[in-house]
Design a protein around this motif. Structure first.
Motif, mmCIF file in Angstrom:
data_model
loop_
_atom_site.group_PDB
_atom_site.id
_atom_site.type_symbol
_atom_site.label_atom_id
_atom_site.label_comp_id
_atom_site.label_asym_id
_atom_site.label_seq_id
_atom_site.Cartn_x
_atom_site.Cartn_y
_atom_site.Cartn_z
ATOM 1 N N VAL A 74 0.752 -1.197 -0.083
ATOM 2 C CA VAL A 74 0.029 0.043 0.019
ATOM 3 C C VAL A 74 0.808 1.116 -0.030
ATOM 4 C CG1 VAL A 74 -1.652 1.311 1.271
ATOM 5 C CG2 VAL A 74 -1.817 -1.031 1.075
ATOM 6 N N ASP A 75 1.807 1.139 0.738
ATOM 7 C CA ASP A 75 2.927 2.355 0.823
ATOM 8 C C ASP A 75 3.671 2.555 -0.230
ATOM 9 O OD1 ASP A 75 1.522 3.261 3.256
ATOM 10 O OD2 ASP A 75 3.035 1.713 4.291
ATOM 11 N N SER A 76 4.069 1.113 -0.803
ATOM 12 C CA SER A 76 5.233 1.027 -1.883
ATOM 13 C C SER A 76 4.962 1.608 -3.209
ATOM 14 C CB SER A 76 5.950 -0.432 -1.725
ATOM 15 O OG SER A 76 6.565 -0.842 -0.630
ATOM 16 N N ILE A 77 3.628 1.456 -3.639
ATOM 17 C CA ILE A 77 3.046 1.290 -4.971
ATOM 18 C C ILE A 77 2.449 2.880 -5.163
ATOM 19 C CG2 ILE A 77 2.856 -1.136 -5.276
ATOM 20 C CD1 ILE A 77 -0.137 -0.478 -4.859
ATOM 21 N N SER A 78 2.482 3.807 -4.307
ATOM 22 C CA SER A 78 2.370 5.414 -4.580
ATOM 23 C C SER A 78 1.158 5.418 -5.019
ATOM 24 C CB SER A 78 3.382 5.823 -5.388
ATOM 25 O OG SER A 78 4.472 5.598 -5.170
ATOM 26 N N LEU A 79 -0.103 4.822 -4.272
ATOM 27 C CA LEU A 79 -1.558 5.141 -4.688
ATOM 28 C C LEU A 79 -1.869 6.681 -4.652
ATOM 29 C CD1 LEU A 79 -3.131 2.021 -2.788
ATOM 30 C CD2 LEU A 79 -2.337 2.258 -5.167
ATOM 31 N N THR A 80 -2.531 7.056 -5.484
ATOM 32 C CA THR A 80 -2.908 8.502 -5.523
ATOM 33 C C THR A 80 -4.332 8.388 -4.922
ATOM 34 O OG1 THR A 80 -4.338 7.900 -7.561
ATOM 35 C CG2 THR A 80 -1.978 8.847 -7.851
ATOM 36 N N SER A 81 -4.872 7.312 -4.515
ATOM 37 C CA SER A 81 -6.438 7.277 -3.683
ATOM 38 C C SER A 81 -6.443 6.017 -3.523
ATOM 39 C CB SER A 81 -7.455 8.195 -4.187
ATOM 40 O OG SER A 81 -7.609 7.513 -5.527
ATOM 41 N N LYS A 82 -7.574 5.783 -2.433
ATOM 42 C CA LYS A 82 -7.694 4.375 -2.201
ATOM 43 C C LYS A 82 -9.057 4.293 -1.444
ATOM 44 C CE LYS A 82 -4.302 3.650 1.627
ATOM 45 N NZ LYS A 82 -3.579 5.028 1.296
ATOM 46 N N ARG A 83 -9.860 3.519 -1.683
ATOM 47 C CA ARG A 83 -10.948 3.312 -0.828
ATOM 48 C C ARG A 83 -10.869 2.285 0.209
ATOM 49 N NH1 ARG A 83 -15.841 5.110 -3.837
ATOM 50 N NH2 ARG A 83 -15.354 5.899 -5.874
ATOM 51 N N ILE A 84 -11.700 2.237 1.403
ATOM 52 C CA ILE A 84 -11.474 1.166 2.458
ATOM 53 C C ILE A 84 -12.883 0.475 2.474
ATOM 54 C CG2 ILE A 84 -11.233 0.551 5.011
ATOM 55 C CD1 ILE A 84 -9.006 2.903 4.974
ATOM 56 N N ILE A 85 -12.799 -0.801 2.468
ATOM 57 C CA ILE A 85 -14.264 -1.329 2.856
ATOM 58 C C ILE A 85 -13.993 -2.262 3.798
ATOM 59 C CG2 ILE A 85 -15.170 -1.407 0.178
ATOM 60 C CD1 ILE A 85 -13.999 -4.247 0.020
ATOM 61 N N LYS A 86 -15.069 -2.541 4.741
ATOM 62 C CA LYS A 86 -15.088 -3.586 5.879
ATOM 63 C C LYS A 86 -15.617 -4.928 5.337
ATOM 64 C CE LYS A 86 -15.282 0.143 9.489
ATOM 65 N NZ LYS A 86 -13.940 -0.230 10.175
ATOM 66 N N ILE A 87 -15.249 -5.786 5.957
ATOM 67 C CA ILE A 87 -15.560 -7.190 5.875
ATOM 68 C C ILE A 87 -15.896 -7.912 7.151
ATOM 69 C CG2 ILE A 87 -14.857 -9.333 4.627
ATOM 70 C CD1 ILE A 87 -12.183 -7.414 3.622
ATOM 71 N N PRO A 88 -17.157 -8.098 7.136
ATOM 72 C CA PRO A 88 -17.651 -8.374 8.506
ATOM 73 C C PRO A 88 -17.044 -10.020 8.815
ATOM 74 C CG PRO A 88 -19.326 -7.529 7.466
ATOM 75 C CD PRO A 88 -18.184 -7.615 6.364
ATOM 76 N N GLY A 89 -16.389 -10.318 10.027
ATOM 77 C CA GLY A 89 -16.189 -11.540 10.343
ATOM 78 C C GLY A 89 -14.946 -12.024 9.743
ATOM 79 N N LEU A 90 -14.118 -11.462 8.966
ATOM 80 C CA LEU A 90 -12.752 -12.130 8.565
ATOM 81 C C LEU A 90 -11.789 -11.943 9.657
ATOM 82 C CD1 LEU A 90 -11.483 -13.219 6.159
ATOM 83 C CD2 LEU A 90 -11.028 -11.034 5.174
ATOM 84 N N GLY A 91 -11.461 -10.948 9.986
ATOM 85 C CA GLY A 91 -10.625 -10.891 11.228
ATOM 86 C C GLY A 91 -10.949 -11.376 12.459
ATOM 87 N N ALA A 92 -10.012 -11.333 13.434
ATOM 88 C CA ALA A 92 -10.355 -11.699 14.644
ATOM 89 C C ALA A 92 -10.786 -10.532 15.552
ATOM 90 C CB ALA A 92 -8.957 -12.440 15.596
ATOM 91 N N GLY A 93 -12.084 -10.505 16.096
ATOM 92 C CA GLY A 93 -12.293 -9.371 16.784
ATOM 93 C C GLY A 93 -13.391 -8.641 15.959
#
Length: 406
Positions: free
Chosen positions: A76-95
């Motif tokens: 994410v930091d290396s490829i110099s994104l001009t913008s990015k959207r964030i989406i949430k994924i219920p139940g994939l991570g712990a907590g």
């Protein structure tokens, strides 16, 4: 169940956020053919590419993936994104809910090819552990966008991709043309599967060169039970994490005019986790079988061509140690056991999860790759191998006697 549903949701959400324009690769205007060398690592086809003029990065070619996935969050930091959207994924991570980025259009540079409108999904946490599994840095998966506009020849003899536009394709002489369909951005085909009891079933299979097994048969346990002889196993790493199930043998897989005998088959445990797919299917044809052939994918004309390769007559053999292991540490020079199959050769000598393998037959594992270790551990029934392991905070030398289990 929860993680499977979450992954499906991830791809649905990503697909909604990605560009509505077609995403594809094409040869550069002055090119009619391009040859790219790849590496095969633990049954994964790996090619180098650059993203937004950074890299090179190691990506796995995976026809079972409908969109480009970056599995290494640091990119994410290396490829110099001009913008990015964030989406949430219920139940994939712990907590809390997990998060993923959806990138804008990227400049993906592959030798001799230009990318058009290609975006990617980036999980903020690496759930897959592909680098540990491969023993080298793996940065992502490249799927449908790479295959949908080009004719791609996979030559496992010299580890090359020979790429052209479909109109310029010259198929292998005497190759068998296999009809395929492209559904939900993945290729499917029909094959006859012959089981040990003699039953033959016409089966719809997704063609998945990102899967290391020869064949995986879904819904088998609930519908028919397992073949008489089988072993429990972690079947690999899927987009939903480790896949638990069983390994056995089936009598034959018939693809076109080819009949592949005595095939190792994986059976995901559908009694624990419901197998949910967007397209109804009977299983998954992996690179463990396809690498017996030279293969051409021509999505545009709904065709796959097969010609027997140098591995065509090689019999299938499975691990005889009962050990599953991964590489870790700086440059992945340490090998640690992640699972020991009960009753296996490794279990009989007291090896446990968390033990580190230090040397094999006096050779330091830091001088070996995981494929060399895999080959040793399935080399010959009854073979004795001297291991040095770090176990219970001390170094032990032990003899592992390989035992064919399936």
């Amino acid at each position: 169940m929860k993680r499977l549903r979450a992954i499906c949701l991830l791809f649905l959400l990503c697909y909604c956020f990605l560009s509505a324009k077609a995403q594809y690769f094409d040869l550069r205007p002055n090119k009619k053919h391009v040859t790219i060398h790849f590496r095969i690592v633990r049954n994964m086809i790996i090619i180098p590419l650059k993203i937004n003029n950074t890299g090179p990065y190691n990506f796995i070619l995976d026809t079972g993936v409908g969109l480009m996935v970056i599995t290494q969050p640091s990119l994410v930091d290396s490829i110099s994104l001009t913008s990015k959207r964030i989406i949430k994924i219920p139940g994939l991570g712990a907590g809390d809910d997990a998060e993923a980025y959806v990138t804008p259009v990227l400049n993906v540079d592959i030798q001799g090819l230009d990318s058009y409108n290609v975006s990617a999904a980036i999980l903020k946490t690496d759930y897959f552990g592909l680098s540990n599994y491969a023993g080298i840095h793996i940065h992502g998966l490249l799927g449908y966008e790479f295959f949908n506009n080009l004719a791609i020849k996979l030559d496992f003899g010299d580890s090359t991709l020979n790429i052209c536009r479909p109109k310029d394709l010259h198929a292998y002489r005497n190759a068998n043309k296999i009809p395929i369909t492209i559904e939900d951005r993945k290729p499917y085909m029909q094959a006859n599967i012959v089981y040990p009891n003699g039953k033959k079933i016409d089966s719809k299979l997704v063609i998945d060169i990102g899967a290391g097994h020869p064949i995986s048969i879904e819904h088998m346990i609930k519908n028919n039970g397992l073949p008489q002889k089988f072993i429990a196993a972690n079947l690999g790493i899927g987009l939903n994490g480790p896949i638990d199930g069983f390994i056995s043998r089936i009598s034959e897989v018939d693809i076109g005019r080819y009949k592949i005998k005595d095939v190792l088959a994986s059976f995901p445990d559908d009694t624990k986790t419901e197998i949910v797919t967007s397209i109804p299917r009977d299983g998954n044809l992996g690179i463990g079988l396809l690498k017996k052939f030279d293969v051409i994918f021509d999505y545009t004309n709904n065709a796959m061509y097969l010609k027997p390769g140098f591995l065509y007559k090689e019999p299938y053999e499975h691990d005889m140690s009962g050990l599953e292991y991964y590489a870790t540490g700086t440059d992945y020079l340490h090998v640690v056991i992640s699972r020991v199959e009960p009753g296996s050769a490794g279990d009989l000598i007291g090896l446990e999860k968390g033990d580190e393998i230090v040397t094999i037959n006096f050779r330091d594992v830091s001088k070996m790759n995981l494929e060399e270790i895999d080959a040793l551990f399935k080399s010959k029934d009854g073979r004795s191998i001297l291991l040095e392991v770090f176990h219970d905070n001390k170094y032990d030398q032990i003899i592992l006697t390989l035992k064919r289990r399936i």
